[in-house]
Motif scaffolding. Structure first.
Motif, PDB file in Angstrom:
ATOM      1  N   UNK A   1       0.852  -1.196   0.000  1.00 20.84           N
ATOM      2  CA  UNK A   1       0.000   0.000   0.000  1.00 20.84           C
ATOM      3  C   UNK A   1       0.886   1.242   0.000  1.00 20.84           C
ATOM      4  N   UNK A   2       0.651   2.143  -0.937  1.00 24.28           N
ATOM      5  CA  UNK A   2       1.420   3.386  -1.035  1.00 24.28           C
ATOM      6  C   UNK A   2       0.497   4.560  -0.749  1.00 24.28           C
ATOM      7  N   UNK A   3       0.754   5.259   0.349  1.00 25.36           N
ATOM      8  CA  UNK A   3      -0.075   6.389   0.768  1.00 25.36           C
ATOM      9  C   UNK A   3       0.745   7.675   0.651  1.00 25.36           C
ATOM     10  N   UNK A   4       0.239   8.655  -0.088  1.00 28.08           N
ATOM     11  CA  UNK A   4       0.931   9.942  -0.163  1.00 28.08           C
ATOM     12  C   UNK A   4       0.335  10.874   0.876  1.00 28.08           C
ATOM     13  N   UNK A   5       1.194  11.602   1.569  1.00 29.01           N
ATOM     14  CA  UNK A   5       0.771  12.519   2.632  1.00 29.01           C
ATOM     15  C   UNK A   5       1.367  13.887   2.354  1.00 29.01           C
ATOM     16  N   UNK A   6       0.544  14.906   2.446  1.00 29.47           N
ATOM     17  CA  UNK A   6       1.045  16.260   2.237  1.00 29.47           C
ATOM     18  C   UNK A   6       0.380  17.223   3.194  1.00 29.47           C
ATOM     19  N   UNK A   7       1.054  18.331   3.458  1.00 29.92           N
ATOM     20  CA  UNK A   7       0.505  19.457   4.199  1.00 29.92           C
ATOM     21  C   UNK A   7       0.536  20.632   3.239  1.00 29.92           C
ATOM     22  N   UNK A   8      -0.639  21.098   2.823  1.00 30.52           N
ATOM     23  CA  UNK A   8      -0.699  22.118   1.780  1.00 30.52           C
ATOM     24  C   UNK A   8      -2.053  22.806   1.792  1.00 30.52           C
ATOM     25  N   UNK A   9      -2.160  23.962   1.118  1.00 35.22           N
ATOM     26  CA  UNK A   9      -3.455  24.637   1.019  1.00 35.22           C
ATOM     27  C   UNK A   9      -4.469  23.760   0.282  1.00 35.22           C
ATOM     28  N   UNK A  10      -5.743  24.107   0.418  1.00 33.53           N
ATOM     29  CA  UNK A  10      -6.805  23.338  -0.236  1.00 33.53           C
ATOM     30  C   UNK A  10      -6.638  23.329  -1.748  1.00 33.53           C
ATOM     31  N   UNK A  11      -5.993  24.356  -2.291  1.00 38.27           N
ATOM     32  CA  UNK A  11      -5.807  24.463  -3.734  1.00 38.27           C
ATOM     33  C   UNK A  11      -4.852  23.418  -4.297  1.00 38.27           C
ATOM     34  N   UNK A  12      -4.173  22.667  -3.422  1.00 43.07           N
ATOM     35  CA  UNK A  12      -3.173  21.696  -3.878  1.00 43.07           C
ATOM     36  C   UNK A  12      -3.772  20.345  -4.238  1.00 43.07           C
ATOM     37  N   UNK A  13      -5.089  20.246  -4.247  1.00 44.84           N
ATOM     38  CA  UNK A  13      -5.741  18.960  -4.504  1.00 44.84           C
ATOM     39  C   UNK A  13      -5.288  18.333  -5.820  1.00 44.84           C
ATOM     40  N   UNK A  14      -5.229  19.131  -6.881  1.00 49.59           N
ATOM     41  CA  UNK A  14      -4.843  18.595  -8.192  1.00 49.59           C
ATOM     42  C   UNK A  14      -3.426  18.046  -8.166  1.00 49.59           C
ATOM     43  N   UNK A  15      -2.548  18.696  -7.432  1.00 46.82           N
ATOM     44  CA  UNK A  15      -1.166  18.233  -7.334  1.00 46.82           C
ATOM     45  C   UNK A  15      -1.093  16.898  -6.606  1.00 46.82           C
TER      46      UNK A  15
END
Length: 258
Positions: free
Chosen positions: A57-71
Protein backbone atom coordinates in the motif's frame (compact mmCIF):
# COMPACT_ATOMS: atom_id res chain seq x y z
CA UNK A 1 3.74 -3.44 3.57
CA UNK A 2 2.46 0.10 4.03
CA UNK A 3 4.67 2.84 2.56
CA UNK A 4 3.96 6.51 3.26
CA UNK A 5 5.45 9.02 0.82
CA UNK A 6 5.73 12.65 1.93
CA UNK A 7 5.04 15.00 -0.97
CA UNK A 8 4.97 18.76 -1.42
CA UNK A 9 3.50 21.25 -3.86
CA UNK A 10 6.06 23.86 -4.92
CA UNK A 11 6.28 26.71 -7.44
CA UNK A 12 7.40 25.46 -10.86
CA UNK A 13 11.18 24.92 -10.72
CA UNK A 14 11.55 26.51 -14.16
CA UNK A 15 9.39 29.51 -13.30
CA UNK A 16 10.24 32.81 -11.66
CA UNK A 17 10.19 32.43 -7.88
CA UNK A 18 9.90 35.43 -5.57
CA UNK A 19 9.15 36.23 -1.95
CA UNK A 20 6.12 38.25 -0.94
CA UNK A 21 7.79 41.13 0.91
CA UNK A 22 4.68 41.76 3.04
CA UNK A 23 4.24 38.21 4.34
CA UNK A 24 7.78 36.85 3.96
CA UNK A 25 6.32 33.79 2.24
CA UNK A 26 6.86 32.46 -1.26
CA UNK A 27 4.75 34.33 -3.78
CA UNK A 28 2.97 31.32 -5.24
CA UNK A 29 1.12 33.42 -7.79
CA UNK A 30 4.38 34.10 -9.60
CA UNK A 31 4.67 30.53 -10.89
CA UNK A 32 2.33 27.59 -11.50
CA UNK A 33 2.38 25.04 -8.64
CA UNK A 34 3.66 21.53 -9.34
CA UNK A 35 4.50 18.36 -7.47
CA UNK A 36 8.13 18.72 -6.38
CA UNK A 37 10.34 16.75 -8.75
CA UNK A 38 12.26 15.07 -5.92
CA UNK A 39 8.93 13.91 -4.47
CA UNK A 40 7.99 12.39 -7.81
CA UNK A 41 11.14 10.29 -7.46
CA UNK A 42 10.11 9.34 -3.91
CA UNK A 43 6.69 8.21 -5.19
CA UNK A 44 8.41 6.27 -7.96
CA UNK A 45 10.65 4.49 -5.44
CA UNK A 46 7.59 3.38 -3.48
CA UNK A 47 5.70 2.33 -6.60
CA UNK A 48 8.68 0.35 -7.90
CA UNK A 49 8.62 -1.70 -4.70
CA UNK A 50 4.85 -2.07 -4.93
CA UNK A 51 5.11 -3.30 -8.52
CA UNK A 52 7.44 -6.08 -7.41
CA UNK A 53 5.47 -6.86 -4.25
CA UNK A 54 1.71 -7.02 -4.87
CA UNK A 55 -0.34 -5.98 -1.88
CA UNK A 56 1.97 -3.11 -0.95
CA UNK A 57 0.00 0.00 0.00
CA UNK A 58 1.42 3.39 -1.03
CA UNK A 59 -0.08 6.39 0.77
CA UNK A 60 0.93 9.94 -0.16
CA UNK A 61 0.77 12.52 2.63
CA UNK A 62 1.04 16.26 2.24
CA UNK A 63 0.50 19.46 4.20
CA UNK A 64 -0.70 22.12 1.78
CA UNK A 65 -3.45 24.64 1.02
CA UNK A 66 -6.81 23.34 -0.24
CA UNK A 67 -5.81 24.46 -3.73
CA UNK A 68 -3.17 21.70 -3.88
CA UNK A 69 -5.74 18.96 -4.50
CA UNK A 70 -4.84 18.60 -8.19
CA UNK A 71 -1.17 18.23 -7.33
CA UNK A 72 -1.91 15.51 -4.80
CA UNK A 73 -4.03 13.68 -7.35
CA UNK A 74 -1.05 13.54 -9.70
CA UNK A 75 0.64 11.19 -7.22
CA UNK A 76 -2.52 9.08 -7.24
CA UNK A 77 -2.50 9.09 -11.03
CA UNK A 78 1.08 7.83 -10.94
CA UNK A 79 -0.17 4.80 -9.01
CA UNK A 80 -0.35 5.62 -5.29
CA UNK A 81 -3.09 3.75 -3.43
CA UNK A 82 -4.54 6.65 -1.43
CA UNK A 83 -3.82 10.19 -0.27
CA UNK A 84 -3.98 12.25 2.91
CA UNK A 85 -4.12 16.05 2.58
CA UNK A 86 -3.66 18.11 5.75
CA UNK A 87 -5.37 21.48 5.30
CA UNK A 88 -5.68 24.16 7.97
CA UNK A 89 -5.49 27.96 7.77
CA UNK A 90 -3.37 27.96 10.94
CA UNK A 91 -0.57 26.24 8.98
CA UNK A 92 0.01 29.18 6.64
CA UNK A 93 3.68 30.06 6.91
CA UNK A 94 4.46 27.03 9.10
CA UNK A 95 8.13 26.61 9.99
CA UNK A 96 10.11 23.40 9.60
CA UNK A 97 9.35 22.17 13.12
CA UNK A 98 5.59 22.63 12.81
CA UNK A 99 5.67 21.06 9.34
CA UNK A 100 7.49 18.00 10.66
CA UNK A 101 5.13 17.80 13.64
CA UNK A 102 2.08 17.75 11.35
CA UNK A 103 3.57 15.24 8.89
CA UNK A 104 4.62 12.95 11.72
CA UNK A 105 1.14 13.10 13.27
CA UNK A 106 -0.50 12.32 9.91
CA UNK A 107 1.93 9.47 9.26
CA UNK A 108 1.34 8.05 12.71
CA UNK A 109 -2.41 8.15 12.14
CA UNK A 110 -2.23 6.36 8.77
CA UNK A 111 0.15 3.73 10.09
CA UNK A 112 3.36 2.86 8.27
CA UNK A 113 6.18 0.40 7.78
CA UNK A 114 8.33 2.78 5.75
CA UNK A 115 8.30 6.53 5.08
CA UNK A 116 9.98 7.84 1.92
CA UNK A 117 10.65 11.53 1.27
CA UNK A 118 12.78 13.71 -0.93
CA UNK A 119 15.93 14.95 0.75
CA UNK A 120 15.53 18.63 -0.19
CA UNK A 121 12.53 20.60 -1.45
CA UNK A 122 13.07 23.03 -4.30
CA UNK A 123 11.36 25.94 -2.57
CA UNK A 124 12.28 26.00 1.13
CA UNK A 125 15.39 23.86 0.80
CA UNK A 126 15.55 23.10 4.53
CA UNK A 127 16.64 19.50 4.04
CA UNK A 128 15.82 18.49 7.63
CA UNK A 129 12.12 17.56 7.62
CA UNK A 130 12.61 13.80 7.00
CA UNK A 131 15.06 13.56 9.91
CA UNK A 132 12.74 15.55 12.16
CA UNK A 133 9.79 13.33 11.23
CA UNK A 134 11.85 10.24 12.07
CA UNK A 135 12.77 11.72 15.45
CA UNK A 136 9.14 12.51 16.23
CA UNK A 137 8.04 9.03 15.20
CA UNK A 138 10.86 7.45 17.21
CA UNK A 139 12.18 5.34 14.31
CA UNK A 140 15.56 5.03 12.52
CA UNK A 141 16.38 7.44 9.70
CA UNK A 142 18.46 6.94 6.55
CA UNK A 143 18.87 10.26 4.77
CA UNK A 144 20.19 11.42 1.37
CA UNK A 145 20.21 7.94 -0.17
CA UNK A 146 21.43 7.57 -3.75
CA UNK A 147 20.05 4.01 -3.91
CA UNK A 148 17.27 2.23 -2.07
CA UNK A 149 16.54 -1.43 -1.36
CA UNK A 150 13.53 -2.45 0.71
CA UNK A 151 13.25 -5.93 2.26
CA UNK A 152 10.48 -7.44 4.36
CA UNK A 153 11.90 -6.19 7.64
CA UNK A 154 14.68 -3.75 6.71
CA UNK A 155 15.72 -0.95 4.36
CA UNK A 156 19.18 -0.11 3.05
CA UNK A 157 20.93 2.13 0.56
CA UNK A 158 24.02 4.13 -0.35
CA UNK A 159 24.83 7.60 0.94
CA UNK A 160 27.43 9.48 -1.11
CA UNK A 161 29.67 12.08 0.52
CA UNK A 162 32.97 13.81 -0.24
CA UNK A 163 34.69 11.14 1.81
CA UNK A 164 33.23 8.25 -0.16
CA UNK A 165 30.13 6.07 -0.32
CA UNK A 166 28.59 4.64 2.83
CA UNK A 167 26.32 1.60 2.88
CA UNK A 168 23.65 2.17 5.52
CA UNK A 169 20.73 0.06 6.71
CA UNK A 170 18.01 0.02 9.34
CA UNK A 171 15.22 -2.24 10.53
CA UNK A 172 11.63 -1.32 9.77
CA UNK A 173 9.73 0.81 10.57
CA UNK A 174 12.01 3.61 9.38
CA UNK A 175 12.16 6.94 7.52
CA UNK A 176 14.36 7.44 4.46
CA UNK A 177 15.01 10.39 2.17
CA UNK A 178 16.30 10.03 -1.37
CA UNK A 179 18.31 12.17 -3.79
CA UNK A 180 18.04 12.89 -7.51
CA UNK A 181 20.18 9.80 -8.14
CA UNK A 182 17.04 7.66 -7.99
CA UNK A 183 14.87 7.22 -11.12
CA UNK A 184 12.49 9.93 -12.30
CA UNK A 185 8.79 9.59 -11.63
CA UNK A 186 6.75 7.70 -14.20
CA UNK A 187 4.46 9.53 -16.60
CA UNK A 188 0.79 9.63 -15.78
CA UNK A 189 -1.61 8.02 -18.24
CA UNK A 190 -5.21 8.85 -19.05
CA UNK A 191 -6.22 5.59 -17.37
CA UNK A 192 -4.23 6.56 -14.26
CA UNK A 193 -5.76 10.05 -14.18
CA UNK A 194 -9.28 8.65 -14.36
CA UNK A 195 -8.51 6.01 -11.73
CA UNK A 196 -7.12 8.69 -9.39
CA UNK A 197 -10.56 10.31 -9.14
CA UNK A 198 -11.94 7.17 -7.47
CA UNK A 199 -9.07 6.49 -5.06
CA UNK A 200 -9.39 7.24 -1.31
CA UNK A 201 -8.57 10.89 -0.64
CA UNK A 202 -8.86 12.11 2.95
CA UNK A 203 -8.59 15.70 4.15
CA UNK A 204 -7.60 16.30 7.77
CA UNK A 205 -7.14 19.40 9.89
CA UNK A 206 -5.05 20.10 12.99
CA UNK A 207 -7.85 19.22 15.39
CA UNK A 208 -8.09 15.72 13.93
CA UNK A 209 -4.33 15.28 14.29
CA UNK A 210 -4.15 16.70 17.81
CA UNK A 211 -1.54 19.29 16.81
CA UNK A 212 -1.59 22.91 17.99
CA UNK A 213 -0.05 25.44 15.63
CA UNK A 214 0.54 27.90 18.48
CA UNK A 215 1.58 25.45 21.18
CA UNK A 216 3.55 27.53 23.74
CA UNK A 217 5.46 24.41 24.80
CA UNK A 218 6.99 24.10 21.33
CA UNK A 219 9.83 26.32 20.15
CA UNK A 220 9.08 27.86 16.75
CA UNK A 221 11.09 29.80 14.21
CA UNK A 222 10.03 33.43 13.85
CA UNK A 223 10.86 35.51 10.78
CA UNK A 224 11.53 39.07 11.86
CA UNK A 225 11.86 40.71 8.45
CA UNK A 226 12.40 40.05 4.77
CA UNK A 227 13.87 42.29 2.08
CA UNK A 228 14.45 41.94 -1.62
CA UNK A 229 17.95 40.95 -2.67
CA UNK A 230 19.79 44.07 -3.90
CA UNK A 231 20.76 44.10 -7.58
CA UNK A 232 24.22 42.83 -8.32
CA UNK A 233 26.71 45.70 -8.55
CA UNK A 234 29.35 45.91 -11.27
CA UNK A 235 32.65 44.32 -10.35
CA UNK A 236 36.09 45.87 -10.41
CA UNK A 237 37.67 45.85 -13.84
CA UNK A 238 41.44 45.68 -14.10
CA UNK A 239 42.98 46.90 -17.34
CA UNK A 240 46.33 45.31 -18.11
CA UNK A 241 48.89 48.03 -18.73
CA UNK A 242 51.80 45.86 -17.80
CA UNK A 243 50.97 45.95 -14.10
CA UNK A 244 47.77 43.87 -14.00
CA UNK A 245 49.38 41.33 -11.66
CA UNK A 246 50.24 44.00 -9.12
CA UNK A 247 46.75 45.52 -9.35
CA UNK A 248 45.12 42.13 -8.90
CA UNK A 249 47.30 41.34 -5.88
CA UNK A 250 46.51 44.73 -4.33
CA UNK A 251 42.79 44.15 -4.91
CA UNK A 252 42.90 40.74 -3.23
CA UNK A 253 44.78 42.15 -0.27
CA UNK A 254 42.23 44.94 0.10
CA UNK A 255 39.40 42.36 0.04
CA UNK A 256 41.13 40.31 2.70
CA UNK A 257 41.60 37.32 0.38
CA UNK A 258 45.37 37.31 0.22
Amino acid sequence: MKIVVLIKEVPDTWGDRRLDLETGLTDRSSSAPVLDEIDERAVEAALAHADAHPGTEVIVVTMAPASATATVRKALAMGATSAVHVVDDALRGADLLLTADVLAAATRRTGFDLVIAGNLSTDGGGGVVPAMVAEMLGVPQLTALSSLEVADDSVSGDRVSDAGTMRVSASLPAVVSITEALPEGRFTTFKGIMAAKKKPFETWDLAELGVEADDPAQARYIMLSVTERPPRAAGTKIVDEGDAGEKLAAFLVAEGVA
